[in-house]
Write an enzyme that holds these catalytic residues in place. Sequence first.
Site, PDB file in Angstrom:
ATOM      1  N   ASP A 129       0.906  -1.134   0.009  1.00  0.00           N
ATOM      2  CA  ASP A 129       0.127  -0.019   0.098  1.00  0.00           C
ATOM      3  C   ASP A 129       0.717   1.306   0.197  1.00  0.00           C
ATOM      4  OD1 ASP A 129       1.019  -0.571   2.717  1.00  0.00           O
ATOM      5  OD2 ASP A 129      -1.025  -0.339   3.654  1.00  0.00           O
ATOM      6  N   ASP A 167       7.253   3.725   3.174  1.00  0.00           N
ATOM      7  CA  ASP A 167       7.635   4.917   4.021  1.00  0.00           C
ATOM      8  C   ASP A 167       9.001   4.733   4.376  1.00  0.00           C
ATOM      9  OD1 ASP A 167       7.394   6.809   5.870  1.00  0.00           O
ATOM     10  OD2 ASP A 167       5.858   5.467   7.297  1.00  0.00           O
ATOM     11  N   PHE A 220       0.051  10.891   8.318  1.00  0.00           N
ATOM     12  CA  PHE A 220      -0.613   9.313   8.547  1.00  0.00           C
ATOM     13  C   PHE A 220      -1.723   9.362   7.686  1.00  0.00           C
ATOM     14  CE2 PHE A 220      -2.504   5.646  10.693  1.00  0.00           C
ATOM     15  CZ  PHE A 220      -1.538   4.711  10.226  1.00  0.00           C
TER      16      PHE A 220
END
Length: 188
Positions: free
Chosen positions: A107, A110, A163
């Site tokens: 997904d 990071d 986030f």
Amino acid sequence: MAPLQSGDIERILIDRSTIATRVAAMGEEIASDLELATGADRLVVVPVMTGALVFAADLVRTLPMRLRLELLEASSYPGASTTSQGVTLSEGPVGELTGAHVLILDDIFDSGRTLAAVKRLVAEHNPASVRTAVLLRKLVERAPDVSPDMEPDYVGFDVPNEFVVGYGLDHDGWYRNLPDIGVLGQSD
Ligand code: 5GP
Ligand code: MG
């Protein structure tokens, strides 16, 4: 009835139609690269659960070649945490990857640690080729132990360092079913 979860979203970053258009374009690019580079007409797609579930469901339906799905589970944000706690991969074999052309899906990229760990695990099975695709890539510095060649081969969108939830991405298990990607409001 439970309160609507969309009320918890402070700001939509990427809406559903923008996601759909981009995912379709990624599918076309991946399909044509695979054919050009390898002549592969068979593929093993490895979505990193659970966050890549929705992205994988949409992306694989844009891919025309024969493919199999092999799920892998990774977790770095246990419970309600919004900072990474280190990657844990599910134990056990990932099916038949030996000699296969493999496409890993996640997904969001990071720190880069999840994809690096998954790539390492896949490489142990001696696949014919490995590619990586992520829907989102955060504009942050990668972890010092993650080398630049771990950058994903395909990226849907670059996003700021916030986030995000929706379209498979959760907070404490919630919000994965939101069709758009957004930023949560402050809860108190
Ligand atoms: P990395 O290992 O690259 O630091 O993080 C990747 C994993 O952490 C992703 O697979 C995803 O599950 C989770 N993650 C990273 N950033 C976010 C975020 O902004 N929102 C959500 N919901 N999950 C994230
Ligand atoms: Mg994940």
